[in-house]
Design a protein around this motif. Structure first.
Motif, PDB file in Angstrom:
ATOM      1  N   ILE A 108       0.833  -1.201   0.000  1.00 15.40           N
ATOM      2  CA  ILE A 108       0.000   0.000   0.000  1.00 15.40           C
ATOM      3  C   ILE A 108       0.874   1.259   0.000  1.00 15.40           C
ATOM      4  O   ILE A 108       0.618   2.207  -0.741  1.00 15.40           O
ATOM      5  N   ILE A 109       1.938   1.264   0.814  1.00 13.40           N
ATOM      6  CA  ILE A 109       2.838   2.418   0.860  1.00 13.40           C
ATOM      7  C   ILE A 109       3.559   2.580  -0.475  1.00 13.40           C
ATOM      8  O   ILE A 109       3.703   3.697  -0.983  1.00 13.40           O
ATOM      9  N   PHE A 110       3.993   1.478  -1.081  1.00 13.28           N
ATOM     10  CA  PHE A 110       4.651   1.566  -2.389  1.00 13.28           C
ATOM     11  C   PHE A 110       3.703   2.087  -3.455  1.00 13.28           C
ATOM     12  O   PHE A 110       4.105   2.839  -4.342  1.00 13.28           O
ATOM     13  N   MET A 111       2.439   1.691  -3.392  1.00 15.50           N
ATOM     14  CA  MET A 111       1.457   2.207  -4.353  1.00 15.50           C
ATOM     15  C   MET A 111       1.247   3.696  -4.170  1.00 15.50           C
ATOM     16  O   MET A 111       1.109   4.436  -5.149  1.00 15.50           O
ATOM     17  N   LEU A 112       1.215   4.162  -2.934  1.00 18.59           N
ATOM     18  CA  LEU A 112       1.068   5.590  -2.671  1.00 18.59           C
ATOM     19  C   LEU A 112       2.249   6.364  -3.247  1.00 18.59           C
ATOM     20  O   LEU A 112       2.071   7.391  -3.899  1.00 18.59           O
ATOM     21  N   HIS A 113       3.450   5.860  -3.045  1.00 23.14           N
ATOM     22  CA  HIS A 113       4.628   6.531  -3.578  1.00 23.14           C
ATOM     23  C   HIS A 113       4.701   6.390  -5.090  1.00 23.14           C
ATOM     24  O   HIS A 113       5.232   7.275  -5.766  1.00 23.14           O
ATOM     25  N   GLY A 114       4.177   5.313  -5.622  1.00 19.65           N
ATOM     26  CA  GLY A 114       4.154   5.128  -7.065  1.00 19.65           C
ATOM     27  C   GLY A 114       3.243   6.120  -7.761  1.00 19.65           C
ATOM     28  O   GLY A 114       3.509   6.514  -8.900  1.00 19.65           O
ATOM     29  N   THR A 115       2.184   6.550  -7.104  1.00 18.99           N
ATOM     30  CA  THR A 115       1.319   7.555  -7.719  1.00 18.99           C
ATOM     31  C   THR A 115       2.052   8.879  -7.861  1.00 18.99           C
ATOM     32  O   THR A 115       1.818   9.613  -8.812  1.00 18.99           O
TER      33      THR A 115
ATOM     34  N   ALA B 135      -0.059   8.213   8.371  1.00 16.63           N
ATOM     35  CA  ALA B 135      -1.386   7.745   8.763  1.00 16.63           C
ATOM     36  C   ALA B 135      -1.595   6.288   8.357  1.00 16.63           C
ATOM     37  O   ALA B 135      -2.114   5.482   9.148  1.00 16.63           O
ATOM     38  N   LEU B 136      -1.184   5.930   7.143  1.00 14.26           N
ATOM     39  CA  LEU B 136      -1.322   4.541   6.708  1.00 14.26           C
ATOM     40  C   LEU B 136      -0.461   3.600   7.540  1.00 14.26           C
ATOM     41  O   LEU B 136      -0.902   2.512   7.928  1.00 14.26           O
ATOM     42  N   VAL B 137       0.777   4.006   7.822  1.00 13.54           N
ATOM     43  CA  VAL B 137       1.653   3.170   8.650  1.00 13.54           C
ATOM     44  C   VAL B 137       1.056   2.997  10.041  1.00 13.54           C
ATOM     45  O   VAL B 137       1.056   1.898  10.605  1.00 13.54           O
ATOM     46  N   GLY B 138       0.517   4.065  10.606  1.00 11.10           N
ATOM     47  CA  GLY B 138      -0.113   3.976  11.925  1.00 11.10           C
ATOM     48  C   GLY B 138      -1.325   3.067  11.929  1.00 11.10           C
ATOM     49  O   GLY B 138      -1.508   2.269  12.860  1.00 11.10           O
ATOM     50  N   LEU B 139      -2.152   3.150  10.888  1.00 13.61           N
ATOM     51  CA  LEU B 139      -3.322   2.277  10.806  1.00 13.61           C
ATOM     52  C   LEU B 139      -2.919   0.812  10.696  1.00 13.61           C
ATOM     53  O   LEU B 139      -3.523  -0.056  11.340  1.00 13.61           O
ATOM     54  N   PHE B 140      -1.890   0.538   9.904  1.00  9.49           N
ATOM     55  CA  PHE B 140      -1.458  -0.851   9.788  1.00  9.49           C
ATOM     56  C   PHE B 140      -0.781  -1.335  11.071  1.00  9.49           C
ATOM     57  O   PHE B 140      -0.882  -2.511  11.417  1.00  9.49           O
ATOM     58  N   ARG B 141      -0.112  -0.473  11.799  1.00 12.39           N
ATOM     59  CA  ARG B 141       0.460  -0.879  13.093  1.00 12.39           C
ATOM     60  C   ARG B 141      -0.642  -1.227  14.082  1.00 12.39           C
ATOM     61  O   ARG B 141      -0.534  -2.199  14.838  1.00 12.39           O
ATOM     62  N   ILE B 142      -1.697  -0.419  14.097  1.00  9.32           N
ATOM     63  CA  ILE B 142      -2.831  -0.711  14.977  1.00  9.32           C
ATOM     64  C   ILE B 142      -3.467  -2.035  14.588  1.00  9.32           C
ATOM     65  O   ILE B 142      -3.801  -2.856  15.453  1.00  9.32           O
ATOM     66  N   ALA B 143      -3.636  -2.267  13.283  1.00 12.38           N
ATOM     67  CA  ALA B 143      -4.231  -3.526  12.826  1.00 12.38           C
ATOM     68  C   ALA B 143      -3.346  -4.710  13.195  1.00 12.38           C
ATOM     69  O   ALA B 143      -3.847  -5.739  13.656  1.00 12.38           O
ATOM     70  N   GLU B 144      -2.028  -4.572  13.020  1.00  9.62           N
ATOM     71  CA  GLU B 144      -1.127  -5.669  13.385  1.00  9.62           C
ATOM     72  C   GLU B 144      -1.142  -5.913  14.886  1.00  9.62           C
ATOM     73  O   GLU B 144      -1.119  -7.063  15.327  1.00  9.62           O
ATOM     74  N   ARG B 145      -1.173  -4.844  15.679  1.00  6.80           N
ATOM     75  CA  ARG B 145      -1.198  -5.012  17.128  1.00  6.80           C
ATOM     76  C   ARG B 145      -2.491  -5.685  17.579  1.00  6.80           C
ATOM     77  O   ARG B 145      -2.497  -6.484  18.509  1.00  6.80           O
ATOM     78  N   ARG B 146      -3.592  -5.380  16.895  1.00  7.48           N
ATOM     79  CA  ARG B 146      -4.867  -5.963  17.300  1.00  7.48           C
ATOM     80  C   ARG B 146      -5.001  -7.401  16.831  1.00  7.48           C
ATOM     81  O   ARG B 146      -5.381  -8.281  17.600  1.00  7.48           O
TER      82      ARG B 146
END
Length: 97
Positions: A22-29, A71-82
């Motif tokens: 997802i992060i690579f796609m964001l940077h690819g845009t 924001a995306l990294v934080g959301l994925f960290r929360i998802a991984e922690r949960r």
């Protein structure tokens, strides 16, 4: 069986790779916008051509990309922690343990 055994194993393997993608796609845009797409960097280029303010336009675009990435990294960290909490090492109970 699917909910308790297979899905947690699949999430454990897929979630970190999916967050990177997802992060690579964001940077690819941002890279693709220099060729065809008009997105945030295209809007900064338009602002630069209208007002001749290159630093303000591109710095603001970069800050927006930075905020979206964090924001995306934080959301994925929360998802991984949960969803992957069962994989974390146990904390010691006390000082003598």
């Amino acid at each position: 069986m699917l909910r308790r055994i297979q899905l947690p194993g699949a999430l454990r393997r897929a979630l970190p790779a999916y967050s990177n993608e997802i992060i690579f796609m964001l940077h690819g845009t941002a890279i693709a916008s220099t060729v065809t797409l008009v997105d945030l960097t295209g809007a900064a280029r338009n602002a630069y051509s209208q007002f001749f303010a290159p630093f303000e336009a591109f710095i603001f675009a970069g800050l927006i990309y930075l905020a979206v990435t964090f924001a995306l990294v934080g959301l994925f960290r929360i998802a991984e922690r949960r969803w992957l909490a069962h994989l974390q090492p146990r904390k010691p109970l006390g000082k003598g343990a």
